[in-house]
Design an enzyme around this catalytic site. Structure first.
Site, mmCIF file in Angstrom:
data_model
loop_
_atom_site.group_PDB
_atom_site.id
_atom_site.type_symbol
_atom_site.label_atom_id
_atom_site.label_comp_id
_atom_site.label_asym_id
_atom_site.label_seq_id
_atom_site.Cartn_x
_atom_site.Cartn_y
_atom_site.Cartn_z
ATOM 1 N N ASN A 37 0.792 -1.243 0.043
ATOM 2 C CA ASN A 37 -0.042 0.193 0.107
ATOM 3 C C ASN A 37 0.859 1.205 0.203
ATOM 4 O OD1 ASN A 37 -0.498 2.101 2.692
ATOM 5 N ND2 ASN A 37 0.362 -0.056 3.319
ATOM 6 N N SER A 95 5.039 4.966 8.904
ATOM 7 C CA SER A 95 4.763 4.584 7.359
ATOM 8 C C SER A 95 5.901 5.064 6.601
ATOM 9 C CB SER A 95 3.357 5.532 7.403
ATOM 10 O OG SER A 95 3.008 5.584 6.009
ATOM 11 N N PHE A 138 -1.679 7.975 4.470
ATOM 12 C CA PHE A 138 -2.679 8.643 5.640
ATOM 13 C C PHE A 138 -3.936 9.239 4.890
ATOM 14 C CE2 PHE A 138 0.902 9.243 8.850
ATOM 15 C CZ PHE A 138 1.154 7.896 9.152
ATOM 16 N N LYS A 140 4.990 3.359 17.121
ATOM 17 C CA LYS A 140 4.844 2.206 16.192
ATOM 18 C C LYS A 140 6.086 2.559 15.230
ATOM 19 C CE LYS A 140 2.221 -0.173 13.117
ATOM 20 N NZ LYS A 140 0.542 -0.391 12.620
ATOM 21 N N ASN A 149 5.733 -1.867 11.552
ATOM 22 C CA ASN A 149 4.914 -1.142 10.331
ATOM 23 C C ASN A 149 5.353 -2.147 9.229
ATOM 24 O OD1 ASN A 149 3.156 0.547 8.722
ATOM 25 N ND2 ASN A 149 3.504 2.271 10.001
ATOM 26 N N ASN A 163 4.883 5.954 3.665
ATOM 27 C CA ASN A 163 4.280 6.639 2.516
ATOM 28 C C ASN A 163 3.999 8.189 2.655
ATOM 29 O OD1 ASN A 163 3.844 4.015 1.023
ATOM 30 N ND2 ASN A 163 2.385 3.564 2.562
ATOM 31 N N THR A 164 4.450 8.889 3.830
ATOM 32 C CA THR A 164 4.507 10.286 4.167
ATOM 33 C C THR A 164 5.955 10.644 3.957
ATOM 34 O OG1 THR A 164 2.472 10.238 5.312
ATOM 35 C CG2 THR A 164 4.096 12.064 5.729
#
Length: 367
Positions: free
Chosen positions: A121, A183, A125, A221, A250, A185-186
């Site tokens: 993915n 994450s 967010f 996390k 994660n 993805n940021t």
């Protein structure tokens, strides 16, 4: 009214069929939305009877009837925490939520690696923001421990300030908060795992927690893509604070376990079965560094044996998500039954007696 006329068994069968058959034919993000809708409409099965006493767990002072949680990412906008609790989770974690709503990355952004039972993915967010999640949570009773996973807006000028806003907003409603800095993805978010940045982040987050009306447990996390030097630094920072626990881990940006498979080259974080060895080794390595600090193991659990392995590696509790894409919502019942069987077979009284029994082997990569 029509849905309420369905028997529990029929509701379970309908949702099971939706999960295992129709959903796998849909685009992954569409399928996820359909599952949320089905849960919200009352099609979800409900746990029949109480959890076995062998599964009762204390996590950061929270009394869980079982140590299995729904990981963040499934219920991003706090739409179905009650339904997940009734399904049988001992805890359910909503989010990641950011102060302001954000659309996330362009679609498509969610991909199955079906051959390996993995998921990639790059959602970014995507969520409706603090206000929407807060209003939903304050109007619902959740018969399990409720976690709120807080994050930062992609365009924020100060990521740390966004986490402080999350603590201020949700401390009164949550049973625990998760600070998600892992994450992939940021852009720039994982930089908060470095020594100096993490010291500032935890200092301000825990200061905000101290000013709240109640002392809500706060967990951090982390990513599985940390080397041992980075984990040393994180552990040093953590142990100098009154952080309540760590969630390991994660998604990974690594692709070795799925190299050559369909969708394997898509950008984003890899989760599901292929993540299990790496995430479990990192869990054990973090256990070696933080002593008795509570740890939540997540990443690649797909059956009772992999769930048990997380406890043996050092987890006090575990979380699921991606495996349910391939195993259906009744995977939770199968894992709980399997854990109870393992406890009894070993002549033990509680799942907690397995915690850390194979930490050294997992940390060294011998399992």
């Amino acid at each position: 009214m029509i849905l309420s006329a369905f028997s529990p068994l029929l509701r379970s069968k309908l949702l099971s069929n939706l999960t295992l058959d129709a959903l796998m034919k849909m685009d992954p993000e569409t399928a996820h939305g359909a599952t949320i809708t089905a849960l919200r409409m009352g099609l979800s099965p409900q746990q029949q009877g109480p959890d076995a006493p062998e599964l009762a767990t204390d996590l950061c002072g929270l009394k869980l009837t079982n140590p299995i949680g729904m990981a963040a990412g499934f219920d991003k906008n706090a739409e179905v925490p009650r339904q997940l609790a009734l399904l049988g989770f001992g805890m359910t974690e909503i989010g990641t939520v950011t102060p302001r709503p954000q659309a996330g990355n362009p679609k498509p952004r969610l991909f199955r690696v079906t051959e390996a039972q993995g998921v990639i993915n790059r959602m970014g967010f995507n969520n409706e923001g603090h206000d929407v999640a807060f209003e939903r949570l304050r109007s619902v009773q959740v018969p399990a421990s409720l976690g709120v996973n807080i994050g930062a807006n992609k365009d924020s000028e100060d990521f740390v300030a966004d986490y402080v806003l999350g603590v201020n907003r949700f401390a009164e409603l949550a049973d625990y908060l998760t600070v998600n800095i892992s994450s992939p993805n940021t852009p720039g978010l994982r930089n908060l795992q470095t020594d100096e940045a993490l010291t500032r982040l935890l200092g301000e987050v825990l200061d905000a927690r101290a000013k709240a009306k109640k002392r809500v447990p706060v967990l951090l996390k982390i990513a599985p893509d940390l080397d041992e030097t980075a984990m040393d630094a994180i552990a040093r920072v953590i142990l100098a604070t009154d952080l309540d626990g760590v969630i390991v881990s994660n998604t990974t940006i690594g692709r070795d376990p799925v190299a050559g498979m369909s969708n394997a080259t898509e950008m984003g974080g890899l989760s599901g079965k292929p993540l299990f060895p790496l995430a479990t080794q990192r869990l054990a390595q973090m256990r070696q560094r933080v002593g008795d600090l509570p740890l939540v193991g997540v990443g690649g659990i797909h059956d009772a044996q992999t769930a048990l392995a997380k406890f043996e590696a050092g987890a006090n509790a575990i979380q699921l998500y991606s495996a349910m894409v391939f195993g259906g919502l009744d995977l939770l019942d199968r894992i709980k039954a399997g854990l109870v069987s393992e406890v009894r077979k070993a002549g033990k009284k509680n799942i907690s007696e397995f915690v850390g029994t194979k930490t050294s082997d997992w940390a060294a990569g011998r399992l």
